[in-house]
Motif scaffolding. Sequence first.
Motif, PDB file in Angstrom:
ATOM      1  N   PHE A  62       0.828  -1.200   0.000  1.00  0.00           N
ATOM      2  CA  PHE A  62       0.000   0.000   0.000  1.00  0.00           C
ATOM      3  C   PHE A  62       0.869   1.260   0.000  1.00  0.00           C
ATOM      4  O   PHE A  62       0.666   2.165  -0.783  1.00  0.00           O
ATOM      5  CB  PHE A  62      -0.938  -0.007   1.213  1.00  0.00           C
ATOM      6  CG  PHE A  62      -1.747   1.246   1.360  1.00  0.00           C
ATOM      7  CD1 PHE A  62      -2.703   1.584   0.417  1.00  0.00           C
ATOM      8  CD2 PHE A  62      -1.544   2.098   2.424  1.00  0.00           C
ATOM      9  CE1 PHE A  62      -3.446   2.745   0.540  1.00  0.00           C
ATOM     10  CE2 PHE A  62      -2.289   3.264   2.555  1.00  0.00           C
ATOM     11  CZ  PHE A  62      -3.231   3.584   1.617  1.00  0.00           C
ATOM     12  N   GLU A 101      -4.989 -12.718   5.732  1.00  0.00           N
ATOM     13  CA  GLU A 101      -4.506 -13.720   6.680  1.00  0.00           C
ATOM     14  C   GLU A 101      -4.275 -14.997   5.878  1.00  0.00           C
ATOM     15  O   GLU A 101      -5.162 -15.460   5.165  1.00  0.00           O
ATOM     16  CB  GLU A 101      -5.517 -13.953   7.789  1.00  0.00           C
ATOM     17  CG  GLU A 101      -5.657 -12.766   8.720  1.00  0.00           C
ATOM     18  CD  GLU A 101      -6.615 -13.048   9.866  1.00  0.00           C
ATOM     19  OE1 GLU A 101      -6.793 -14.228  10.221  1.00  0.00           O
ATOM     20  OE2 GLU A 101      -7.179 -12.076  10.383  1.00  0.00           O
ATOM     21  N   ASP A 144      -8.479  -1.582  -3.985  1.00  0.00           N
ATOM     22  CA  ASP A 144      -8.890  -1.838  -2.603  1.00  0.00           C
ATOM     23  C   ASP A 144      -7.660  -2.007  -1.711  1.00  0.00           C
ATOM     24  O   ASP A 144      -6.666  -2.607  -2.115  1.00  0.00           O
ATOM     25  CB  ASP A 144      -9.732  -3.113  -2.494  1.00  0.00           C
ATOM     26  CG  ASP A 144     -11.161  -2.908  -2.927  1.00  0.00           C
ATOM     27  OD1 ASP A 144     -11.563  -1.758  -3.144  1.00  0.00           O
ATOM     28  OD2 ASP A 144     -11.882  -3.918  -3.056  1.00  0.00           O
ATOM     29  N   VAL A 145      -7.741  -1.483  -0.511  1.00  0.00           N
ATOM     30  CA  VAL A 145      -6.717  -1.718   0.502  1.00  0.00           C
ATOM     31  C   VAL A 145      -7.216  -2.876   1.346  1.00  0.00           C
ATOM     32  O   VAL A 145      -8.290  -2.801   1.935  1.00  0.00           O
ATOM     33  CB  VAL A 145      -6.484  -0.456   1.363  1.00  0.00           C
ATOM     34  CG1 VAL A 145      -5.459  -0.736   2.444  1.00  0.00           C
ATOM     35  CG2 VAL A 145      -6.048   0.709   0.493  1.00  0.00           C
ATOM     36  N   ILE A 146      -6.435  -3.953   1.387  1.00  0.00           N
ATOM     37  CA  ILE A 146      -6.894  -5.171   2.045  1.00  0.00           C
ATOM     38  C   ILE A 146      -5.851  -5.685   3.035  1.00  0.00           C
ATOM     39  O   ILE A 146      -4.671  -5.354   2.944  1.00  0.00           O
ATOM     40  CB  ILE A 146      -7.217  -6.285   1.023  1.00  0.00           C
ATOM     41  CG1 ILE A 146      -5.964  -6.639   0.207  1.00  0.00           C
ATOM     42  CG2 ILE A 146      -8.369  -5.900   0.128  1.00  0.00           C
ATOM     43  CD1 ILE A 146      -6.143  -7.809  -0.733  1.00  0.00           C
ATOM     44  N   THR A 147      -6.330  -6.491   3.965  1.00  0.00           N
ATOM     45  CA  THR A 147      -5.477  -7.234   4.883  1.00  0.00           C
ATOM     46  C   THR A 147      -5.726  -8.705   4.619  1.00  0.00           C
ATOM     47  O   THR A 147      -6.873  -9.135   4.530  1.00  0.00           O
ATOM     48  CB  THR A 147      -5.820  -6.900   6.345  1.00  0.00           C
ATOM     49  OG1 THR A 147      -5.669  -5.498   6.551  1.00  0.00           O
ATOM     50  CG2 THR A 147      -4.919  -7.655   7.300  1.00  0.00           C
ATOM     51  N   ASP A 179     -14.352 -10.355   3.705  1.00  0.00           N
ATOM     52  CA  ASP A 179     -15.232  -9.502   4.511  1.00  0.00           C
ATOM     53  C   ASP A 179     -16.265 -10.307   5.290  1.00  0.00           C
ATOM     54  O   ASP A 179     -17.443  -9.951   5.351  1.00  0.00           O
ATOM     55  CB  ASP A 179     -15.922  -8.442   3.649  1.00  0.00           C
ATOM     56  CG  ASP A 179     -14.989  -7.303   3.281  1.00  0.00           C
ATOM     57  OD1 ASP A 179     -13.992  -7.087   4.003  1.00  0.00           O
ATOM     58  OD2 ASP A 179     -15.255  -6.622   2.286  1.00  0.00           O
ATOM     59  N   THR A 231      -9.782  -9.028   4.362  1.00  0.00           N
ATOM     60  CA  THR A 231     -10.623  -7.979   4.922  1.00  0.00           C
ATOM     61  C   THR A 231     -10.300  -6.676   4.217  1.00  0.00           C
ATOM     62  O   THR A 231      -9.142  -6.284   4.137  1.00  0.00           O
ATOM     63  CB  THR A 231     -10.370  -7.830   6.434  1.00  0.00           C
ATOM     64  OG1 THR A 231     -10.523  -9.107   7.060  1.00  0.00           O
ATOM     65  CG2 THR A 231     -11.342  -6.849   7.050  1.00  0.00           C
ATOM     66  N   ARG A 232     -11.336  -6.029   3.689  1.00  0.00           N
ATOM     67  CA  ARG A 232     -11.135  -4.707   3.081  1.00  0.00           C
ATOM     68  C   ARG A 232     -11.157  -3.647   4.148  1.00  0.00           C
ATOM     69  O   ARG A 232     -11.945  -3.713   5.089  1.00  0.00           O
ATOM     70  CB  ARG A 232     -12.231  -4.414   2.048  1.00  0.00           C
ATOM     71  CG  ARG A 232     -12.114  -5.287   0.830  1.00  0.00           C
ATOM     72  CD  ARG A 232     -13.047  -4.901  -0.264  1.00  0.00           C
ATOM     73  NE  ARG A 232     -14.429  -4.795   0.220  1.00  0.00           N
ATOM     74  CZ  ARG A 232     -15.365  -4.101  -0.385  1.00  0.00           C
ATOM     75  NH1 ARG A 232     -15.103  -3.459  -1.485  1.00  0.00           N
ATOM     76  NH2 ARG A 232     -16.577  -4.076   0.089  1.00  0.00           N
ATOM     77  N   LYS A 233     -10.302  -2.668   4.015  1.00  0.00           N
ATOM     78  CA  LYS A 233     -10.262  -1.557   4.980  1.00  0.00           C
ATOM     79  C   LYS A 233     -11.190  -0.447   4.557  1.00  0.00           C
ATOM     80  O   LYS A 233     -11.506  -0.275   3.429  1.00  0.00           O
ATOM     81  CB  LYS A 233      -8.845  -0.999   5.086  1.00  0.00           C
ATOM     82  CG  LYS A 233      -7.904  -1.973   5.734  1.00  0.00           C
ATOM     83  CD  LYS A 233      -6.567  -1.334   5.922  1.00  0.00           C
ATOM     84  CE  LYS A 233      -5.624  -2.295   6.624  1.00  0.00           C
ATOM     85  NZ  LYS A 233      -4.339  -1.740   6.867  1.00  0.00           N
TER      86      LYS A 233
END
Length: 94
Positions: free
Chosen positions: A39, A79, A74-77, A61, A92-94
């Motif tokens: 990012f 796992e 999209d900014v995502i995390t 999500d 997960t989208r921020k």
Amino acid sequence: MLRTLLLTTFLGCMMILSACTMGDEDSVIEDNTLWIAPFNQDPEEQYVLREVTLTSSTIVDGKPNHLDTLNVGDVITIEYTETDSSIAESITRK
């Protein structure tokens, strides 16, 4: 003459660039693979895209197998699974 040459070159470059971006933007995920980049990026540095494999059990999500919610930019995390650090367990989208 120089002005015409510069204008022609500029328009030619714009046509090439617009053709490159008009491709498959409606599909972020191709062949169950998502390519991601950091990012926070320094414009002076080069970055390698990371390949992330998605499975039918990947949760996006909070919803199972809901991969169509991801969009370009999209900014995502992510796992990852414990067994393979290239397979996404959840996104997960921020």
